[in-house]
Structures are given as C-alpha cells and as structure tokens.
Design a protein around this motif. Structure first.
Motif, mmCIF file in Angstrom:
data_model
loop_
_atom_site.group_PDB
_atom_site.id
_atom_site.type_symbol
_atom_site.label_atom_id
_atom_site.label_comp_id
_atom_site.label_asym_id
_atom_site.label_seq_id
_atom_site.Cartn_x
_atom_site.Cartn_y
_atom_site.Cartn_z
ATOM 1 N N SER A 61 -1.057 -14.921 40.108
ATOM 2 C CA SER A 61 0.240 -15.384 40.599
ATOM 3 C C SER A 61 1.001 -16.257 39.608
ATOM 4 O O SER A 61 2.157 -16.595 39.842
ATOM 5 C CB SER A 61 0.063 -16.146 41.920
ATOM 6 N N GLY A 62 0.361 -16.621 38.505
ATOM 7 C CA GLY A 62 1.038 -17.452 37.516
ATOM 8 C C GLY A 62 2.243 -16.790 36.886
ATOM 9 O O GLY A 62 3.126 -17.473 36.345
ATOM 10 N N VAL A 63 2.291 -15.461 36.950
ATOM 11 C CA VAL A 63 3.428 -14.718 36.395
ATOM 12 C C VAL A 63 4.739 -15.195 36.994
ATOM 13 O O VAL A 63 5.757 -15.312 36.301
ATOM 14 C CB VAL A 63 3.257 -13.207 36.632
ATOM 15 N N TRP A 64 4.715 -15.513 38.295
ATOM 16 C CA TRP A 64 5.951 -15.893 38.974
ATOM 17 C C TRP A 64 6.511 -17.225 38.468
ATOM 18 O O TRP A 64 7.674 -17.545 38.707
ATOM 19 C CB TRP A 64 5.711 -16.010 40.493
ATOM 20 N N LEU A 65 5.704 -17.991 37.768
ATOM 21 C CA LEU A 65 6.128 -19.316 37.301
ATOM 22 C C LEU A 65 6.705 -19.300 35.890
ATOM 23 O O LEU A 65 7.271 -20.297 35.427
ATOM 24 C CB LEU A 65 4.931 -20.280 37.318
ATOM 25 N N LEU A 66 6.556 -18.183 35.197
ATOM 26 C CA LEU A 66 6.963 -18.107 33.795
ATOM 27 C C LEU A 66 8.433 -18.459 33.540
ATOM 28 O O LEU A 66 8.725 -19.180 32.572
ATOM 29 C CB LEU A 66 6.662 -16.712 33.236
ATOM 30 N N PRO A 67 9.389 -17.970 34.332
ATOM 31 C CA PRO A 67 10.799 -18.280 34.026
ATOM 32 C C PRO A 67 11.081 -19.770 33.977
ATOM 33 O O PRO A 67 11.806 -20.245 33.094
ATOM 34 C CB PRO A 67 11.572 -17.606 35.169
ATOM 35 N N ALA A 68 10.506 -20.518 34.912
ATOM 36 C CA ALA A 68 10.757 -21.957 34.961
ATOM 37 C C ALA A 68 10.189 -22.656 33.738
ATOM 38 O O ALA A 68 10.846 -23.509 33.131
ATOM 39 C CB ALA A 68 10.171 -22.551 36.241
ATOM 40 N N VAL A 69 8.964 -22.304 33.351
ATOM 41 C CA VAL A 69 8.339 -22.945 32.197
ATOM 42 C C VAL A 69 9.086 -22.589 30.915
ATOM 43 O O VAL A 69 9.411 -23.460 30.096
ATOM 44 C CB VAL A 69 6.857 -22.550 32.089
ATOM 45 N N VAL A 70 9.385 -21.315 30.729
ATOM 46 C CA VAL A 70 10.091 -20.883 29.524
ATOM 47 C C VAL A 70 11.498 -21.466 29.485
ATOM 48 O O VAL A 70 11.964 -21.947 28.444
ATOM 49 C CB VAL A 70 10.134 -19.342 29.438
ATOM 50 N N ALA A 89 14.492 -15.088 40.567
ATOM 51 C CA ALA A 89 14.196 -14.756 41.960
ATOM 52 C C ALA A 89 15.333 -13.968 42.597
ATOM 53 O O ALA A 89 15.100 -13.040 43.388
ATOM 54 C CB ALA A 89 13.934 -16.036 42.747
ATOM 55 N N SER A 90 16.573 -14.305 42.244
ATOM 56 C CA SER A 90 17.733 -13.600 42.802
ATOM 57 C C SER A 90 17.761 -12.148 42.329
ATOM 58 O O SER A 90 18.033 -11.226 43.115
ATOM 59 C CB SER A 90 19.027 -14.302 42.385
ATOM 60 N N VAL A 91 17.482 -11.943 41.052
ATOM 61 C CA VAL A 91 17.442 -10.570 40.522
ATOM 62 C C VAL A 91 16.320 -9.793 41.188
ATOM 63 O O VAL A 91 16.489 -8.627 41.572
ATOM 64 C CB VAL A 91 17.269 -10.592 38.993
ATOM 65 N N GLU A 92 15.169 -10.426 41.339
ATOM 66 C CA GLU A 92 14.043 -9.769 42.004
ATOM 67 C C GLU A 92 14.422 -9.357 43.427
ATOM 68 O O GLU A 92 14.131 -8.239 43.872
ATOM 69 C CB GLU A 92 12.842 -10.704 42.037
ATOM 70 N N SER A 169 -4.193 -20.010 37.201
ATOM 71 C CA SER A 169 -3.248 -19.014 36.693
ATOM 72 C C SER A 169 -1.981 -19.683 36.164
ATOM 73 O O SER A 169 -1.423 -19.265 35.148
ATOM 74 C CB SER A 169 -2.889 -18.027 37.809
ATOM 75 N N GLY A 170 -1.545 -20.732 36.848
ATOM 76 C CA GLY A 170 -0.368 -21.461 36.378
ATOM 77 C C GLY A 170 -0.591 -22.088 35.017
ATOM 78 O O GLY A 170 0.290 -22.063 34.153
#
Length: 204
Positions: A61-70, A89-92, A169-170
C-alpha cells in the motif's frame, strides 16, 4: 551514495509559491494518478493473496503515498505534499477505481501525514531520514482512517498488523522509493528549476 537532498537553500520564504511549483505539483499529481489507475489492476490481481490473510495488503500500500512524498521533496513548500496527493487521487477517481470518491479522503489523509512530517523540520531539511519519516507518518495516518472506513469488521489484531505492514511499505516504497525517484529526476536534469536539481549539480 549520499543520503541527503540537502537543506532548502536560497532566501525565498518556504511558504512562497512560484508558478513552476504549482505546475509541477499538478503534473506530478496527474502522472501519479495515471500510475494509481494502473496499480489498481495489479492490486486487484493480488486479491487471492489478500483473501488468505487480508492485513498483508498493507505491504503493497505504500505506492499510494508516493505522490505526497515526491511532491514534498521536489517543491519544498507547505502544502505541496497535500496538493500533489489530492491531484493524484482526483485523477484516479476520474479514471475509475473500486474505492470511488473515497480515494479523495485517503488522498487528503496521506498528504496531511507527509505535511506533518516535513513540518517538524520547518520545510528546511530534505534528507532520506525525513523522506522515510514522511512515508511512515502518512502510512500510520491512512491506516487509522482505513480501520473505520474499510476494515471496521476486522479484529484489533488484524488492524494493528495491517498498520505495521503499511508503515513498513510507507518507509520502503514511499520514503526510500520516493527519495530515490527524486534523485533520479535530479540527475536527469528534470529538476533544474528546483533546489533538488541545484544540489545535484553542485555535488557533481
């Protein structure tokens, strides 16, 4: 290999946004939103594994956190993590996902988790340790939200195991992976307008 992207340089206040900051946050968010849409199919393909022991889903589930970190590591402005994650999240949601509009709430929770982590250092420190902490805090925050939003029927043992897996994962995917991705972008020259790109040039 150095484990720091450096401290924020320059005299511009950390809170002052440039047009390139907004555009880059949006572009990163859109790109990750498309990645999320593709990851949705891979995630669904793992359903048989999740059926054996549902909390194991936290490990991927760590994949979902990538945009914020990057977004935080690149733009280095208060709100960059939140904005990038919400755009993703909006695009998804627009492309279609099994979680429907619920991804917007998750995006807000995850983005705020990263914001809390980088705010501890006043948006001035951008080391691997900070990226890892950001991934861990965002994962913990999202886990707590999901306990009631998605996993209310689980026992507390399962909920805690899921949270532990999600934090791992995060740390690895969002923290270490996000930091490595920003380093790669800096090496490519794509971040020449940002401090991360400048730091790479001065080290090189």
């Amino acid at each position: 290999m150095s484990t720091t992207l450096g401290k924020s340089t320059g005299r511009r206040p950390a809170g002052r946004w440039r047009t390139v900051d907004l555009v880059t946050s949006a572009v990163l968010g859109v790109a990750f939103g498309v990645v999320f849409w593709g990851w949705h199919f891979a995630y669904s393909a793992l359903d048989p594994l999740f059926a054996l022991f549902p909390p194991v889903a936290g490990l991927v589930s760590g994949v979902w956190l990538l945009p914020a970190v990057v977004g935080a590591l690149v733009v280095r402005r208060p709100g960059a993590a939140l904005l990038t994650e919400l755009v993703a999240a909006s695009v998804e949601a627009l492309l279609g996902t099994q979680w429907s509009a619920g991804v917007l709430v998750s995006g807000a929770v995850q983005g705020l988790g990263v914001e809390i982590a980088v705010a501890l250092f006043l948006w001035r420190r951008w080391t691997l340790a900070v990226a890892v902490l950001a991934g861990a805090v965002a994962a913990a925050a999202e886990s707590v939200y999901e306990w009631s939003a998605y996993w209310a029927a689980w026992s507390w043992d399962w909920k805690l195991v899921y949270a532990g897996f999600f934090v791992v994962s995060g740390v690895l995917v969002a923290g270490l992976g996000g930091w490595a991705l920003v380093r790669a972008l800096a090496r490519s020259g794509a971040l020449s307008a940002f401090a991360a790109g400048h730091e790479h040039r001065t080290r090189g």
